[in-house]
Design an enzyme around this catalytic site. Structure first.
Site, PDB file in Angstrom:
ATOM      1  N   ARG A   1       3.808 -14.791 -49.233  1.00  0.00           N
ATOM      2  CA  ARG A   1       2.492 -15.238 -48.802  1.00  0.00           C
ATOM      3  C   ARG A   1       2.611 -16.746 -48.613  1.00  0.00           C
ATOM      4  NH1 ARG A   1      -1.049 -19.257 -51.191  1.00  0.00           N
ATOM      5  NH2 ARG A   1      -3.205 -18.712 -50.764  1.00  0.00           N
TER       6      ARG A   1
ATOM      7  N   GLU B   1      -2.031 -17.630 -45.439  1.00  0.00           N
ATOM      8  CA  GLU B   1      -3.346 -18.032 -45.941  1.00  0.00           C
ATOM      9  C   GLU B   1      -4.110 -18.729 -44.810  1.00  0.00           C
ATOM     10  OE1 GLU B   1      -5.571 -20.881 -49.247  1.00  0.00           O
ATOM     11  OE2 GLU B   1      -3.531 -21.329 -48.597  1.00  0.00           O
TER      12      GLU B   1
ATOM     13  N   ASP C   1     -28.499 -11.567  -1.166  1.00  0.00           N
ATOM     14  CA  ASP C   1     -29.453 -12.664  -0.969  1.00  0.00           C
ATOM     15  C   ASP C   1     -29.034 -13.954  -1.675  1.00  0.00           C
ATOM     16  OD1 ASP C   1     -29.868 -12.149  -3.641  1.00  0.00           O
ATOM     17  OD2 ASP C   1     -31.945 -11.509  -3.442  1.00  0.00           O
TER      18      ASP C   1
ATOM     19  N   ASP D   1       1.294 -20.320 -48.382  1.00  0.00           N
ATOM     20  CA  ASP D   1       0.188 -21.194 -48.737  1.00  0.00           C
ATOM     21  C   ASP D   1      -0.149 -22.090 -47.546  1.00  0.00           C
ATOM     22  OD1 ASP D   1      -1.584 -22.356 -50.806  1.00  0.00           O
ATOM     23  OD2 ASP D   1      -0.320 -24.136 -50.567  1.00  0.00           O
TER      24      ASP D   1
END
Length: 620
Positions: free
Chosen positions: A334, A365, A98, A336
């Site tokens: 790691r 980070e 419909d 930054d």
């Protein structure tokens, strides 16, 4: 029989609707199933997928009706990811005869480049050391060192936090923590269960945090020598521990061999001569006085990461910074402010690290959901393969804090299931999970005081100490929060001194000296037990995660691997809380306090307020 009366039309986290679960490697065919109610009268369904990294190319696919399941129609279709890498935003359109329509979505699908990621980091405990404040083997003489620094004679003094006569906070006060001091405590760290040592910057720099690097080739002389660093790595390796360095490559120091703003170094720096070999490393607005700097801080001039000679120096050359320090004994980096480094720069670091040491790791980070991070108008590729192996998991820290402040277990589950769904499994399991870092207030202070108290003066925060009542509450919450952290996927990371009960609001109050001889023994013993729990149970090192409860003050999940299942249950409320487990299994207490009432349908746990407990689950 499956009861579908309360089931949604689509649930991306349910294998009955989408397989495989979550993020998928490039080349995967993802199968989708819609389950609208038969009474809705839908006769047609379409899947629309927008491939963001292909200029938002849209692919529309018909979903074929495949039958009935009780009172539900089933529409199914598959999306071929081909050689695509990036985010796909997909949605569904359901249509009736419909003309009625219903749209669902958009939903995120992360498609990544499959790669081998070293597993050592995510399995064990990490310990973060702020080098100047951990332990000094002697009181150093700063004469002749870069930066005009001075040294506190009393180890227990407050760090200097007031502006100097020029109105600046220059961070030139040092306490003299050094690498020999760390070596002296390696057995203590091993006893805690530490498997990775993560150092804040250790290269020569004028400021006590050493985030404005002055010489990437040299360990800061107050910390020791390059040879001391290699010896530290050897001693750590001999004890089964790895070493991760902080790579600060987005900016250098104003006082540095490269910029040489104060003329300390004999080299001709970028601020001294237009012909300096370092001048192209920096973005001068008006040479030599106006230049781009990190967040507008003049003492941290930003580098031009597209400069070929800078790239060669940091990662591309055979003797680059990244490769040379891995060769000297480090096991990973790691990065930054990773989201402020260009993607191809991060990819270059990753490639260089793996070339030098095949099991070297790169952690980025990033403070938000790393799969959707946008920086400088660009969707970042942090965890799509070939960039960062894992990220600092600040979303987990936020979820833990919110839960233990009354935020409700259901919100924790929702937040963390979003991360699990969006991240490649290797990134989810290689996350650096912390309750606190050098950039956040001490976790004990936050939990005990109930906030950061930014409305109070800086002088008030400098001298604030928890009352006995606040400290008791803070310790109870810290024990429970740390249990959750150590049971969760990813590397549980302890900021130096959190295990000893250190207090303090923001920088520099969160960077005070380790209280050797004045530790909170109750907390130290708790963290030692947590370290042993993580070390000794395969289910916690690499197991899957399934939530058992997540409502109001209750949160519980299981971790399973190698035929072992561990249950972690926490109560953030101020009163005891009962939880029916609903499975007929026996529980052996491992850590924490909770009453177990065996029942015919399964055990009921009663967990004391502000606490958590871990159990070994036995099949019934």
């Amino acid at each position: 029989m499956i009861d579908l009366t309360d089931q949604p039309i689509y649930n991306s986290r349910d294998s009955r609707y989408k397989t495989p679960y979550g993020a998928v490697p490039s080349g995967t065919q993802v199968r989708f199933t819609l389950r609208p109610g038969r009474v809705e009268g839908f006769s047609r369904a379409t899947l629309s997928a927008r491939f963001e990294s292909r200029g938002d190319q849209i692919e529309s696919l018909p979903m074929l009706w495949s039958g009935l399941e009780l009172d539900r129609d089933l529409f199914q279709g598959s999306l071929d990811t081909g050689d695509y890498v990036g985010l796909v935003w997909y949605s569904f359109l359901l249509e009736r005869l419909d003309g009625g329509r219903q749209e669902l979505g958009p939903y995120q699908l992360t498609v990544y480049q499959a790669e081998e990621v070293p597993s050592w980091f995510g399995e064990g405990m990490t310990y973060q050391i702020f080098p100047d404040r951990f332990l000094r083997s002697r009181v150093p003489d700063p004469a002749g060192m870069v930066g005009g620094r001075w040294v506190h004679q009393d180890w227990e003094e407050l760090p200097e936090w007031r502006p100097d006569q020029r109105g600046e906070i220059r961070n030139r006060d040092f306490f003299g923590g050094d690498l020999l001091g760390v070596m002296e405590k390696l057995d203590y760290l091993k006893g805690l269960g530490v498997e990775t040592l993560y150092f804040n910057p250790i290269f020569e720099a004028s400021e006590n945090h050493r985030y404005g690097t002055a010489d990437y080739d040299k360990i800061d002389p107050m910390l020791g020598s390059n040879q001391d660093f290699s010896r530290l790595c050897d001693e750590a390796h001999r004890r089964g521990m790895r070493v991760m360095l902080d790579g600060v490559f987005n900016h250098t120091g104003y006082v540095s061999r490269y910029f040489n703003g104060d003329g300390f170094y004999p080299d001709v720096g970028a601020s001294q001569s237009w012909d300096s070999p370092y001048r192209p490393w920096f973005n001068f607005i008006q040479w030599p006085k106006k230049y781009e700097s990190w967040w507008g801080i003049y003492s941290l001039p930003a580098v031009n990461e597209s400069c070929p000679s800078y790239r060669d120096f940091i990662f591309a050359g055979e003797n680059s910074v990244v490769r040379r320090w891995l060769r000297a004994g480090a096991d990973g980096w790691r990065l930054d402010v990773a989201d402020e480094l260009p993607d191809d720069f991060v990819a270059g670091i990753h490639q260089a690290a793996r070339a030098e040491k095949p099991d070297a790791l790169v952690i980025g980070e990033v403070w938000e959901d790393g799969s959707t991070k946008v920086a400088y108008g660009v969707r970042r590729k942090h965890i799509l393969g070939g960039h960062c192996d894992g990220l600092m998991n600040y979303p987990l820290r936020n979820a833990i804090l919110a839960f233990f402040r009354g935020g409700g277990g259901e919100h924790f589950v929702s937040a963390m299931e979003t991360i699990r769904e969006n991240y490649p499994p290797s990134a989810f399991y290689s996350a650096m999970n912390s309750l606190g870092t050098h950039d956040t207030p001490r976790i004990l202070t936050l939990l005990g005081a109930g906030g950061e108290y930014r409305d109070q003066s800086r002088d008030w925060r400098a001298h604030f100490r928890l009352s006995p009542k606040q400290r008791r509450r803070g310790k109870d919450l810290l024990r429970a929060a740390a249990l959750l952290l150590f049971c969760f996927p990813g590397s549980p990371t302890v900021y130096y001194g959190d295990e000893a009960g250190m207090e303090g609001f923001e920088d520099p109050f969160n960077r005070q000296t380790y209280p050797w001889g004045r530790e909170d023994r109750e907390l130290v013993d708790w963290f030692r037990a947590l370290g042993a729990l993580r070390r000794d149970h395969p289910a916690l090192r690499r197991g899957d995660i399934r939530y058992v409860a997540g409502q109001g003050p209750l949160l519980a999940f299981t971790r399973s691997a190698a035929g072992e299942t561990i249950l972690c249950a926490c109560n953030a409320g101020d009163g005891p809380a009962a939880m029916e487990l609903g499975f007929p299994r026996e529980l052996t207490p491992l850590l924490g306090r909770a009453h177990v009432d065996p029942g015919e349908e399964g055990p009921t746990l009663t967990i004391p307020p502000l606490s958590g407990a871990a159990f070994l689950v036995h099949e019934g």
